[in-house]
Design an enzyme around this catalytic site. Structure first.
Site, short mmCIF file in Angstrom:
data_model
loop_
_atom_site.label_atom_id
_atom_site.label_comp_id
_atom_site.label_asym_id
_atom_site.label_seq_id
_atom_site.Cartn_x
_atom_site.Cartn_y
_atom_site.Cartn_z
N THR A 125 1.26 7.72 -1.69
CA THR A 125 1.39 6.97 -1.71
C THR A 125 0.90 5.66 -1.00
O THR A 125 0.00 5.57 -0.75
CB THR A 125 2.54 6.14 -2.02
OG1 THR A 125 3.68 7.32 -0.54
CG2 THR A 125 3.75 7.43 -3.55
N LYS A 147 12.22 2.47 14.75
CA LYS A 147 12.55 1.84 13.30
C LYS A 147 13.33 2.47 12.02
O LYS A 147 14.63 1.74 11.96
CB LYS A 147 11.31 0.95 13.28
CG LYS A 147 10.59 1.24 12.36
CD LYS A 147 10.18 1.71 11.22
CE LYS A 147 8.85 2.35 10.59
NZ LYS A 147 8.63 2.27 9.26
#
Length: 318
Positions: free
Chosen positions: A11, A184
């Site tokens: 993707t 993160k």
């Protein structure tokens, strides 16, 4: 023409290829190990495996042949982090000259080293930022931090990125860019848990602020500079990943917060932050830094030890 080879036609690799092809000075190739994906792109200008309803730029070519790397000017690595080191060693054998190799994957090698340190090219960089694949493919303005030499940054910005809608900021601290992109995901799980429990912006940003401070301290712990946290790869990527429901890691945390099981055995979705929780949690506990990193510690105990959800909530909201 700038010959750009993107390793990985999933993707995100496909999305980045689409955007880089907007610059008419770029000739973009997608390299994949999936023969059916390469054939689909070559013949139909589609990647139906990953974007079943979309066409991509007709100028993009796809191949499974490693010879495509031979005379590349830029190589972008958009494959799983655990595969990058052996893959880049294989690519090195096919390359002539010294291309700029940019790592877009997020993760550490199996021995805990930073990936860019093990890529066998002299011109290495890392590029990370708040960028969901579907929005990138849709052409929305998208930002990254480029970590590398100033010369390579100027080259990439001025030659490769014009007309692509990509914005980049800069740091020479490659390790900081790599580390922040790993952290993160972990903190997105931590914030997702309280989001699932409370559905409260007040609580989200309470833990978000704690996460920023812990990320800053983890940069110091890994001998990185602290300034990169103010770049796109820092608070920008943390905000995107931890506060938006398109994020797998946030969604994983929200399910925990709502009381669902977090045993992902047999699941097809990879939760990148879960592995980071183990690595960072073990390091923090080994060095006796639990009081400095209460969110990491509580998250590690919840997922890998015997902490209850209530004990986790009590620790992170203190």
């Amino acid at each position: 023409m700038n010959k750009i080879v993107i390793a990985g036609a999933g993707t995100f690799g496909t999305s980045v290829a689409e955007r880089l092809a907007w610059n008419n000075e770029n000739k973009v190739y997608l390299h994949t190990i999936e023969e059916e994906v390469a054939e689909d792109i070559q013949k139909m200008h589609r990647n139906t495996k990953y974007f079943p309803t979309r066409y991509i730029n007709r100028s993009i070519e796809a191949t499974v042949d490693y010879d495509v790397f031979k005379d590349a000017d830029v190589i972008l690595l958009v494959i799983p982090s655990k595969a990058i080191v052996p893959f880049s060693n294989q690519v090195r054998e096919h390359c002539q000259g010294e291309p700029l190799v940019v790592n877009l994957a997020k993760g550490m090698s199996d021995d805990g080293a930073f990936i860019t340190e093990k890529i066998p090219f002299s011109r290495r960089a890392s590029m990370k930022g708040p960028s969901f694949a579907i929005e990138t493919l849709n052409g929305y303005p998208t930002s990254f931090t480029f970590g590398g030499s100033r010369k390579d940054y100027e080259y990439f910005k001025n030659r490769i990125l014009p007309d692509t809608g990509f914005s980049i900021d800069y740091t020479d601290d490659i390790k900081a860019v790599e580390l922040l992109s790993i952290l993160k995901n972990m903190y997105a799980i931590a914030i997702g848990i309280v989001s699932g429990r409370y559905n409260s912006p007040n609580v989200d940003f309470l833990v978000y602020t704690k996460a920023v401070n812990e990320m800053k301290n983890l940069l110091k712990l890994f001998s990185c500079g602290e300034d990169a946290i103010f770049c796109y790869c820092g608070i920008g990527d943390l905000g995107l990943t931890s506060l938006n429901d398109l994020s797998r890691n946030r969604t994983f945390g929200m399910l925990i917060g709502k009381g669902f099981s977090y045993d992902e055995k047999g699941g097809a979705t990879v939760i990148e932050g879960k592995r980071t929780v183990r690595i960072m949690g073990e390091k923090v506990i080994k060095e006796g830094l639990e009081n400095v990193f209460p969110v990491v510690t509580a998250l590690y105990k919840l997922i890998y030890a015997d902490y209850s959800l209530n004990e986790y909530i009590m620790d992170v909201l203190k």
